[in-house]
Design a protein around this motif. Structure first.
Motif, PDB file in Angstrom:
ATOM      1  N   SER A  43      -5.048 -62.210  32.608  1.00  0.00           N
ATOM      2  CA  SER A  43      -5.143 -63.547  33.160  1.00  0.00           C
ATOM      3  C   SER A  43      -6.341 -63.751  34.079  1.00  0.00           C
ATOM      4  N   GLY A  44      -7.057 -62.714  34.383  1.00  0.00           N
ATOM      5  CA  GLY A  44      -8.208 -62.839  35.276  1.00  0.00           C
ATOM      6  C   GLY A  44      -9.452 -63.275  34.538  1.00  0.00           C
ATOM      7  N   PRO A  45     -10.548 -63.388  35.262  1.00  0.00           N
ATOM      8  CA  PRO A  45     -11.808 -63.739  34.608  1.00  0.00           C
ATOM      9  C   PRO A  45     -12.278 -62.590  33.715  1.00  0.00           C
ATOM     10  N   PRO A  46     -12.961 -62.916  32.626  1.00  0.00           N
ATOM     11  CA  PRO A  46     -13.454 -61.855  31.738  1.00  0.00           C
ATOM     12  C   PRO A  46     -14.402 -60.929  32.495  1.00  0.00           C
ATOM     13  N   LEU A  47     -14.250 -59.643  32.267  1.00  0.00           N
ATOM     14  CA  LEU A  47     -15.132 -58.668  32.906  1.00  0.00           C
ATOM     15  C   LEU A  47     -16.437 -58.575  32.131  1.00  0.00           C
ATOM     16  N   PRO A  48     -17.557 -58.453  32.831  1.00  0.00           N
ATOM     17  CA  PRO A  48     -18.829 -58.299  32.125  1.00  0.00           C
ATOM     18  C   PRO A  48     -18.908 -56.936  31.431  1.00  0.00           C
ATOM     19  N   ALA A  49     -19.584 -56.903  30.324  1.00  0.00           N
ATOM     20  CA  ALA A  49     -19.740 -55.663  29.559  1.00  0.00           C
ATOM     21  C   ALA A  49     -20.445 -54.601  30.389  1.00  0.00           C
ATOM     22  N   ASP A  50     -21.417 -54.996  31.192  1.00  0.00           N
ATOM     23  CA  ASP A  50     -22.156 -54.023  32.008  1.00  0.00           C
ATOM     24  C   ASP A  50     -21.227 -53.286  32.971  1.00  0.00           C
ATOM     25  N   THR A  51     -20.274 -53.998  33.554  1.00  0.00           N
ATOM     26  CA  THR A  51     -19.325 -53.381  34.485  1.00  0.00           C
ATOM     27  C   THR A  51     -18.451 -52.372  33.766  1.00  0.00           C
ATOM     28  N   VAL A  52     -17.941 -52.750  32.619  1.00  0.00           N
ATOM     29  CA  VAL A  52     -17.051 -51.889  31.847  1.00  0.00           C
ATOM     30  C   VAL A  52     -17.785 -50.634  31.384  1.00  0.00           C
ATOM     31  N   VAL A  53     -18.975 -50.808  30.857  1.00  0.00           N
ATOM     32  CA  VAL A  53     -19.761 -49.672  30.379  1.00  0.00           C
ATOM     33  C   VAL A  53     -20.123 -48.755  31.542  1.00  0.00           C
ATOM     34  N   SER A  54     -20.479 -49.330  32.668  1.00  0.00           N
ATOM     35  CA  SER A  54     -20.826 -48.538  33.848  1.00  0.00           C
ATOM     36  C   SER A  54     -19.639 -47.695  34.310  1.00  0.00           C
ATOM     37  N   ASP A  55     -18.453 -48.294  34.342  1.00  0.00           N
ATOM     38  CA  ASP A  55     -17.241 -47.561  34.731  1.00  0.00           C
ATOM     39  C   ASP A  55     -17.017 -46.349  33.833  1.00  0.00           C
ATOM     40  N   LEU A  56     -17.055 -46.583  32.538  1.00  0.00           N
ATOM     41  CA  LEU A  56     -16.775 -45.492  31.597  1.00  0.00           C
ATOM     42  C   LEU A  56     -17.844 -44.410  31.629  1.00  0.00           C
ATOM     43  N   THR A  57     -19.097 -44.819  31.628  1.00  0.00           N
ATOM     44  CA  THR A  57     -20.156 -43.811  31.605  1.00  0.00           C
ATOM     45  C   THR A  57     -20.150 -42.977  32.879  1.00  0.00           C
ATOM     46  N   SER A  58     -19.872 -43.595  34.030  1.00  0.00           N
ATOM     47  CA  SER A  58     -19.849 -42.802  35.266  1.00  0.00           C
ATOM     48  C   SER A  58     -18.638 -41.872  35.307  1.00  0.00           C
ATOM     49  N   GLY A 125      -8.840 -55.061  32.143  1.00  0.00           N
ATOM     50  CA  GLY A 125      -9.093 -56.489  31.983  1.00  0.00           C
ATOM     51  C   GLY A 125      -8.983 -56.880  30.527  1.00  0.00           C
ATOM     52  N   ASN A 126     -10.029 -57.486  30.029  1.00  0.00           N
ATOM     53  CA  ASN A 126     -10.031 -57.936  28.639  1.00  0.00           C
ATOM     54  C   ASN A 126     -10.718 -56.941  27.698  1.00  0.00           C
ATOM     55  N   TRP A 127     -10.899 -55.693  28.132  1.00  0.00           N
ATOM     56  CA  TRP A 127     -11.603 -54.684  27.338  1.00  0.00           C
ATOM     57  C   TRP A 127     -10.693 -53.518  26.978  1.00  0.00           C
ATOM     58  N   THR A 128     -10.924 -52.942  25.807  1.00  0.00           N
ATOM     59  CA  THR A 128     -10.236 -51.738  25.358  1.00  0.00           C
ATOM     60  C   THR A 128     -11.287 -50.717  24.948  1.00  0.00           C
ATOM     61  N   ALA A 129     -11.122 -49.492  25.445  1.00  0.00           N
ATOM     62  CA  ALA A 129     -12.017 -48.391  25.072  1.00  0.00           C
ATOM     63  C   ALA A 129     -11.203 -47.375  24.285  1.00  0.00           C
ATOM     64  N   ALA A 130     -11.776 -46.874  23.202  1.00  0.00           N
ATOM     65  CA  ALA A 130     -11.066 -45.902  22.372  1.00  0.00           C
ATOM     66  C   ALA A 130     -12.042 -44.869  21.827  1.00  0.00           C
ATOM     67  N   THR A 131     -11.532 -43.658  21.682  1.00  0.00           N
ATOM     68  CA  THR A 131     -12.318 -42.586  21.076  1.00  0.00           C
ATOM     69  C   THR A 131     -11.366 -41.612  20.403  1.00  0.00           C
ATOM     70  N   VAL A 132     -11.878 -40.905  19.450  1.00  0.00           N
ATOM     71  CA  VAL A 132     -11.104 -39.851  18.798  1.00  0.00           C
ATOM     72  C   VAL A 132     -11.624 -38.524  19.336  1.00  0.00           C
ATOM     73  N   LEU A 133     -10.710 -37.617  19.621  1.00  0.00           N
ATOM     74  CA  LEU A 133     -11.110 -36.304  20.106  1.00  0.00           C
ATOM     75  C   LEU A 133     -11.868 -35.564  19.007  1.00  0.00           C
ATOM     76  N   PRO A 134     -12.955 -34.886  19.355  1.00  0.00           N
ATOM     77  CA  PRO A 134     -13.741 -34.196  18.319  1.00  0.00           C
ATOM     78  C   PRO A 134     -12.926 -33.204  17.496  1.00  0.00           C
ATOM     79  N   SER A 135     -11.968 -32.518  18.109  1.00  0.00           N
ATOM     80  CA  SER A 135     -11.160 -31.561  17.337  1.00  0.00           C
ATOM     81  C   SER A 135     -10.280 -32.283  16.318  1.00  0.00           C
TER      82      SER A 135
END
Length: 174
Positions: A43-58, A125-135
């Protein structure tokens, strides 16, 4: 005698219809009970992509995984980010799990939808991050594993690429 059977048959049919309607309506009333509007996914304001990417990469960098962001002109979908990198195969699964746990604890991400065994998923927020484990992805026994984290927002659509004749290079200019 025939008339009596006709009435009995019609009466039985009518009685059966009423009982069926009552039973169906009673069950349907329970199944179709109005419980109000569904809560919004976010229900909040959409999060900017830069914020989301920054969170995950850090969060992942703190666990030794360095990811690069794919340039937007190479991604055919709006609200879509692709983060790629390599990590030592021996510790890739552990580092990914720890990085996702760090994103939850340090950056406010929450567990995402269960996508099955071998998948990691987070929501913020309005973003979903997903990855498959390499194994789980059947990575070979090389010294490094390729890591791909896909980040998508709710309501992502294909980018429209209106191509006009003026956008195409003319044969004379090439």
């Amino acid at each position: 005698m025939r008339l009596r059977r006709g009435r009995t048959g019609l009466t039985g049919l009518a009685l059966m219809t009423v009982l069926t309607m009552t039973a169906t309506t009673g069950c349907a009333a329970l199944l179709l009970e109005d419980k109000g509007p569904l809560p919004p996914r976010y229900s909040g304001p959409p999060l900017p992509a830069d914020t989301v990417v920054s969170d995950l990469t850090s969060a992942l960098k703190a666990e030794g995984i360095t990811l690069e962001r794919t340039p937007q002109e190479l991604i055919p979908t709006e609200c879509h980010e692709r983060l790629t990198g390599e990590h030592e195969s021996v510790t890739a699964d552990t580092a990914l799990k720890a990085g996702f746990a760090r994103a939850r604890s340090d950056h406010g991400w929450q567990d995402g939808h269960d996508m099955g065994e071998g998948w990691l998923s987070l929501r913020k927020g309005n973003w979903t991050a997903a990855t498959v484990l390499p194994s789980a992805s059947g990575a070979d026994a090389s010294s490094t594993s390729m890591i791909l984290v896909t980040v998508t927002c709710d309501g992502g659509r294909s980018k429209s690429s209106p191509r006009t004749d003026s956008a195409r290079p003319s044969p004379a200019s090439s």
